[in-house]
Design a protein around this motif. Structure first.
Motif, PDB file in Angstrom:
ATOM      1  N   ALA A  74      -5.305   8.512   6.219  1.00 32.99           N
ATOM      2  CA  ALA A  74      -5.210   7.057   6.232  1.00 32.99           C
ATOM      3  C   ALA A  74      -4.473   6.614   4.970  1.00 32.99           C
ATOM      4  O   ALA A  74      -4.749   7.120   3.884  1.00 32.99           O
ATOM      5  CB  ALA A  74      -6.603   6.443   6.281  1.00 32.99           C
ATOM      6  N   ARG A  75      -3.530   5.693   5.114  1.00 33.05           N
ATOM      7  CA  ARG A  75      -2.742   5.243   3.970  1.00 33.05           C
ATOM      8  C   ARG A  75      -3.096   3.806   3.598  1.00 33.05           C
ATOM      9  O   ARG A  75      -3.344   2.969   4.472  1.00 33.05           O
ATOM     10  CB  ARG A  75      -1.249   5.344   4.273  1.00 33.05           C
ATOM     11  CG  ARG A  75      -0.743   6.785   4.416  1.00 33.05           C
ATOM     12  CD  ARG A  75       0.765   6.807   4.625  1.00 33.05           C
ATOM     13  NE  ARG A  75       1.303   8.141   4.806  1.00 33.05           N
ATOM     14  CZ  ARG A  75       1.719   8.938   3.823  1.00 33.05           C
ATOM     15  NH1 ARG A  75       1.636   8.509   2.570  1.00 33.05           N
ATOM     16  NH2 ARG A  75       2.204  10.126   4.086  1.00 33.05           N
ATOM     17  N   THR A  76      -3.078   3.541   2.295  1.00 38.01           N
ATOM     18  CA  THR A  76      -3.367   2.208   1.780  1.00 38.01           C
ATOM     19  C   THR A  76      -2.239   1.791   0.841  1.00 38.01           C
ATOM     20  O   THR A  76      -1.393   2.607   0.480  1.00 38.01           O
ATOM     21  CB  THR A  76      -4.683   2.196   0.976  1.00 38.01           C
ATOM     22  OG1 THR A  76      -4.480   2.874  -0.283  1.00 38.01           O
ATOM     23  CG2 THR A  76      -5.802   2.876   1.742  1.00 38.01           C
ATOM     24  N   PRO A  77      -2.216   0.515   0.417  1.00 35.59           N
ATOM     25  CA  PRO A  77      -1.278   0.129  -0.642  1.00 35.59           C
ATOM     26  C   PRO A  77      -1.548   0.936  -1.914  1.00 35.59           C
ATOM     27  O   PRO A  77      -2.606   1.547  -2.082  1.00 35.59           O
ATOM     28  CB  PRO A  77      -1.586  -1.362  -0.852  1.00 35.59           C
ATOM     29  CG  PRO A  77      -2.186  -1.811   0.431  1.00 35.59           C
ATOM     30  CD  PRO A  77      -2.970  -0.636   0.934  1.00 35.59           C
ATOM     31  N   VAL A  78      -0.569   0.944  -2.814  1.00 34.87           N
ATOM     32  CA  VAL A  78      -0.704   1.689  -4.061  1.00 34.87           C
ATOM     33  C   VAL A  78      -1.821   1.102  -4.919  1.00 34.87           C
ATOM     34  O   VAL A  78      -1.938  -0.111  -5.062  1.00 34.87           O
ATOM     35  CB  VAL A  78       0.624   1.673  -4.847  1.00 34.87           C
ATOM     36  CG1 VAL A  78       0.459   2.332  -6.203  1.00 34.87           C
ATOM     37  CG2 VAL A  78       1.719   2.373  -4.047  1.00 34.87           C
ATOM     38  N   GLY A  79      -2.664   1.968  -5.468  1.00 34.51           N
ATOM     39  CA  GLY A  79      -3.766   1.533  -6.319  1.00 34.51           C
ATOM     40  C   GLY A  79      -5.071   2.175  -5.886  1.00 34.51           C
ATOM     41  O   GLY A  79      -5.412   2.147  -4.695  1.00 34.51           O
ATOM     42  N   ASP A  80      -5.786   2.736  -6.850  1.00 40.29           N
ATOM     43  CA  ASP A  80      -7.022   3.440  -6.504  1.00 40.29           C
ATOM     44  C   ASP A  80      -8.078   2.496  -5.920  1.00 40.29           C
ATOM     45  O   ASP A  80      -8.929   2.923  -5.137  1.00 40.29           O
ATOM     46  CB  ASP A  80      -7.589   4.162  -7.731  1.00 40.29           C
ATOM     47  CG  ASP A  80      -7.884   3.217  -8.884  1.00 40.29           C
ATOM     48  OD1 ASP A  80      -6.939   2.843  -9.598  1.00 40.29           O
ATOM     49  OD2 ASP A  80      -9.061   2.853  -9.065  1.00 40.29           O
ATOM     50  N   ARG A  81      -8.007   1.213  -6.270  1.00 34.92           N
ATOM     51  CA  ARG A  81      -9.020   0.293  -5.733  1.00 34.92           C
ATOM     52  C   ARG A  81      -8.854   0.116  -4.234  1.00 34.92           C
ATOM     53  O   ARG A  81      -9.838  -0.058  -3.511  1.00 34.92           O
ATOM     54  CB  ARG A  81      -8.973  -1.058  -6.450  1.00 34.92           C
ATOM     55  CG  ARG A  81      -7.819  -1.969  -6.123  1.00 34.92           C
ATOM     56  CD  ARG A  81      -7.900  -3.237  -6.983  1.00 34.92           C
ATOM     57  NE  ARG A  81      -6.873  -4.214  -6.645  1.00 34.92           N
ATOM     58  CZ  ARG A  81      -7.071  -5.212  -5.806  1.00 34.92           C
ATOM     59  NH1 ARG A  81      -8.229  -5.366  -5.203  1.00 34.92           N
ATOM     60  NH2 ARG A  81      -6.100  -6.078  -5.564  1.00 34.92           N
ATOM     61  N   TYR A  82      -7.600   0.182  -3.750  1.00 31.39           N
ATOM     62  CA  TYR A  82      -7.376   0.077  -2.308  1.00 31.39           C
ATOM     63  C   TYR A  82      -7.852   1.343  -1.601  1.00 31.39           C
ATOM     64  O   TYR A  82      -8.381   1.278  -0.480  1.00 31.39           O
ATOM     65  CB  TYR A  82      -5.902  -0.172  -2.024  1.00 31.39           C
ATOM     66  CG  TYR A  82      -5.389  -1.473  -2.597  1.00 31.39           C
ATOM     67  CD1 TYR A  82      -5.833  -2.695  -2.090  1.00 31.39           C
ATOM     68  CD2 TYR A  82      -4.480  -1.484  -3.653  1.00 31.39           C
ATOM     69  CE1 TYR A  82      -5.376  -3.895  -2.615  1.00 31.39           C
ATOM     70  CE2 TYR A  82      -4.013  -2.680  -4.189  1.00 31.39           C
ATOM     71  CZ  TYR A  82      -4.471  -3.882  -3.666  1.00 31.39           C
ATOM     72  OH  TYR A  82      -4.015  -5.071  -4.203  1.00 31.39           O
ATOM     73  N   VAL A  83      -7.646   2.476  -2.254  1.00 31.20           N
ATOM     74  CA  VAL A  83      -8.139   3.736  -1.692  1.00 31.20           C
ATOM     75  C   VAL A  83      -9.659   3.675  -1.557  1.00 31.20           C
ATOM     76  O   VAL A  83     -10.234   4.001  -0.512  1.00 31.20           O
ATOM     77  CB  VAL A  83      -7.723   4.930  -2.575  1.00 31.20           C
ATOM     78  CG1 VAL A  83      -8.390   6.222  -2.093  1.00 31.20           C
ATOM     79  CG2 VAL A  83      -6.207   5.095  -2.575  1.00 31.20           C
ATOM     80  N   LEU A  84     -10.329   3.256  -2.623  1.00 27.64           N
ATOM     81  CA  LEU A  84     -11.788   3.191  -2.610  1.00 27.64           C
ATOM     82  C   LEU A  84     -12.298   2.185  -1.573  1.00 27.64           C
ATOM     83  O   LEU A  84     -13.270   2.454  -0.861  1.00 27.64           O
ATOM     84  CB  LEU A  84     -12.317   2.829  -3.996  1.00 27.64           C
ATOM     85  CG  LEU A  84     -13.835   2.724  -4.120  1.00 27.64           C
ATOM     86  CD1 LEU A  84     -14.501   4.050  -3.750  1.00 27.64           C
ATOM     87  CD2 LEU A  84     -14.242   2.296  -5.530  1.00 27.64           C
TER      88      LEU A  84
END
Length: 311
Positions: free
Chosen positions: A169-179
């Motif tokens: 699954a891909r998210t925008p750049v940034g660890d907060r979006y990953v989390l």
């Protein structure tokens, strides 16, 4: 004024934890199987003169590794200076000099990690995600058959995980979006190619040492050199260029949109194209990747030229 003050029973309390470092070391060690030992491994660890300068070498030593430490003399000014995961050249050199089995480069606040193999070659976060995801899948530890990464992670990672029936699954750049995506969808492994890996079974943010320990566990289990363990896939050629602009909205320009559409059509499912505005500066970032590097470069250059003329 007195009426506005909190009552004594409602006032917070402060408590000093004198052995915080020791507690963390024990916590880190407990993320590995009880009987696992790092004995026989020579490890170079670069702590970037930052937060982990005491605990990382200590944890590795207590687990049985022979430890060579770099970046463990913080003076308040030298954090991340020519050391750590942002500048790993010294680590790579030391790994070769000491004939170490592995190098571990943390960043200043300890939430990111890059690995150097026994030849002194850097292993990025995409490869680390692949190693951990495959290992956790084999052990039945993945909460769901998938991991979370950002749009910048290499397409080679996605294809490799797909061959293991692990989704990406891909998210925008940034660890907060990953989390955020991990929490919302129930994933327990995610991260970025920068080496910011989140293992939510243990923490709610990246922890470079914990990530490195998971990789070391695989190295010990497979009894193979790091260069083999941590090369799970061949990354596709990737081109990243930045275009600075003075004002306006270059991405809305008709010629820019046309250049993007043309590049996407030429890749025709054999690569990816990401064009996005930076969230912190007036810069457009253009990233292309695919099987044909020349084709990718031509597509990216076409977009960059259009953006430059529109900026």
């Amino acid at each position: 004024l007195v009426k506005m003050l909190a009552k004594s029973a409602d006032v917070g309390r402060a408590r000093r934890i004198d052995d915080g470092q020791g507690r963390y070391v024990e916590f880190a060690k407990r993320t590995l199987p009880r009987n696992l030992s790092l004995e026989g491994l020579r490890v170079v660890v670069d702590c970037a003169n930052g937060a982990a300068y005491k605990v990382a070498p200590q944890a590795l030593w207590e687990l049985g590794a022979e430890v060579i430490s770099l970046g463990v003399e913080p003076d308040g000014f030298n954090i991340n200076r020519e050391c750590g995961s942002t500048e790993p050249a010294a680590l790579c050199q030391k790994v070769k000099e000491m004939r170490a089995d592995i190098g571990i480069a943390l960043d200043g606040d300890g939430d990111r990690v890059l690995i150097a193999d026994e030849r002194g070659r850097i292993v990025d976060g995409d490869q680390l995600l692949a190693v951990i995801a495959e290992s956790w899948q084999a052990d039945g530890r993945l909460a769901k058959p998938g991991v979370v990464a950002t749009v910048m992670s290499n397409l080679g990672l996605e294809r490799y995980l797909g061959s293991l029936a692990i989704s990406l699954a891909r998210t925008p750049v940034g660890d907060r979006y990953v989390l955020e995506h991990m929490r919302a969808q129930g994933f327990n492994v995610g991260g970025e190619s920068s080496g910011h890996i989140i293992l939510s079974d243990y923490t709610t943010t990246g922890d470079g040492l914990l990530t490195a320990l998971q990789v070391l566990a695989v190295v010990k289990k497979q009894q193979q050199p790091v260069s083999k363990v941590c090369h799970r896939f061949d990354p596709l050629p990737q081109v990243l260029k930045n275009v600075r602009y003075a004002s306006g909205k270059p991405l809305e320009n008709a010629k820019v949109r046309s250049a993007i559409e043309d590049a996407q059509a030429r890749l025709d499912g054999h690569g990816r194209l990401i064009v996005r505005s930076s969230g912190t500066e007036p810069v457009i970032r253009v990233m292309g990747e695919g099987e044909d590097k020349v084709l990718v470069e031509e597509g990216v250059d076409g977009i960059v030229d259009a953006l430059t003329n529109a900026a």
